[in-house]
Write an enzyme that holds these catalytic residues in place. Sequence first.
Site, mmCIF file in Angstrom:
data_model
loop_
_atom_site.group_PDB
_atom_site.id
_atom_site.type_symbol
_atom_site.label_atom_id
_atom_site.label_comp_id
_atom_site.label_asym_id
_atom_site.label_seq_id
_atom_site.Cartn_x
_atom_site.Cartn_y
_atom_site.Cartn_z
ATOM 1 N N ARG A 1 64.275 3.208 -6.880
ATOM 2 C CA ARG A 1 62.968 3.145 -6.232
ATOM 3 C C ARG A 1 62.897 2.030 -5.187
ATOM 4 N NH1 ARG A 1 57.401 1.262 -8.375
ATOM 5 N NH2 ARG A 1 55.913 2.556 -7.221
ATOM 6 N N HIS B 1 61.490 2.397 -1.404
ATOM 7 C CA HIS B 1 60.383 1.578 -0.888
ATOM 8 C C HIS B 1 60.824 0.692 0.272
ATOM 9 C CE1 HIS B 1 57.190 1.880 -4.295
ATOM 10 N NE2 HIS B 1 57.741 3.035 -4.033
ATOM 11 N N ASN C 1 53.660 -1.718 -4.682
ATOM 12 C CA ASN C 1 54.696 -2.600 -5.233
ATOM 13 C C ASN C 1 54.167 -3.623 -6.238
ATOM 14 O OD1 ASN C 1 56.789 -1.456 -3.685
ATOM 15 N ND2 ASN C 1 56.296 -2.774 -1.926
ATOM 16 N N HIS D 1 62.262 11.282 -9.631
ATOM 17 C CA HIS D 1 61.418 11.100 -10.817
ATOM 18 C C HIS D 1 62.013 11.766 -12.052
ATOM 19 C CE1 HIS D 1 57.521 10.001 -8.405
ATOM 20 N NE2 HIS D 1 58.501 9.124 -8.257
#
Length: 318
Positions: free
Chosen positions: A62, A66, A94, A194
Amino acid sequence: MVSPSTFQLHFFLILALATTVFSATLSPSYYEHVCPQALPTIKRVVEAAVNKERRMGASLLRLHFHDCFVQGCDASNLLDSTSTIDSEKNANPNNNSARGFEVIDQIKNEVDKICGCPVVSCADILAVAARDSVVALGGPAWNVHLGRRDSTTANRTLADNDIPAPTMDLPALINNFKNQGLDESDLVALSGGHTLGFAQCRFFRDRIHDETNIDDDFAEYLQENCPRTGGDGNLSPLDPTPARFDTGYFSNLLEEKGLLKSDQALLSGGSTDELVKTYSQNLDAFSADFTNSMTKMGNIKVLTGNQGQIRSNCRRVN
Ligand code: HEM
Ligand SMILES: *[C@@H]1O[C@H](CO)[C@@H](O)[C@H](O)[C@H]1NC(C)=O
Ligand SMILES: *[C@@H]1O[C@H](CO)[C@@H](O)[C@H](O)[C@H]1NC(C)=O
């Protein structure tokens, strides 16, 4: 005497060399000569971290996502706040959510030590750590294209605006990815990230209490650990097997058991339904598309050549 053809040959050799050295494109063999131990070192530290806590693999994957969605894959999300840096770590997607920064620090320390000096960028470390995490949790391997450089800036506003929100519907998700040069197939394949990891109650509370496109028993079960009020940080897995890279995320959507609204949106009567169904029964197709889309995501607005810098501490500008 230098014949015209020899001259031409030399000219093109120099041109080829120059494009290799100053190329704006990434290459899997970027560190092969300057530091052959770089990639094995990253892999070793990632494997140790994932063996200690399986979820860390998800968290590291992740972090790369990001990074890439906020002013490109430039490690801007690793910078701490200073008088001139408004850290992306404080942006809504975040804050109290992004994790794994200590593992990145450890990788950076060990890689710089084995290479003798800081030659490996923090942005490349994020990309390689994401791949090694996926592999450590049973997913496919791919060649990570390398040669990114690190930003000297961060942008919290951009992180708030450009990282997709779990409350988005399908048109919003498609548009969000389109703004990054990613299409609907990339959206579905990358959302398959996911298949790993967890989400906090505050990100799926409204879905499990208010939405109708959710399996009743599943919603009821989740409500125990995620009440109307309180328990904001309580974790639920994003698919039934959060420590294994598999097709569970997609088959789960077919049962209306997507945890986030943005997950179930991929199977909601829209243009992405068919791909979700395909991936739900074809791990090879999912894996192949996932790795291709990861490479595409990893190319978003990268800094190369003499742009940016190679940080010696991922949390600070040199
Ligand atoms: C499509 C839009 C996306 C949305 C709206 C979204 C949203 C979220 C949210 C809300 C969480 C839970 C965070 C928390 O509770 O602290 C999460 C977790 C996670 N996301 Fe996404 N995400 C998206 C796409 C992606 C992509 C493209 C990847 C990687 C390829 C990814 C990888 C992950 C992973 C691995 C976790 C679990 C992290 C952990 O357990 O620490 N997500 N995501
Ligand atoms: C981050 O989250 C904490 C705890 O939920 C909160 O106190 C803080 O205000 C948040 N920071 C920002 C910048 O929103
Ligand atoms: C952050 O990004 C926004 C939107 O692109 C831009 O308007 C702003 O100037 C940027 N801020 C910094 C500090 O670079």
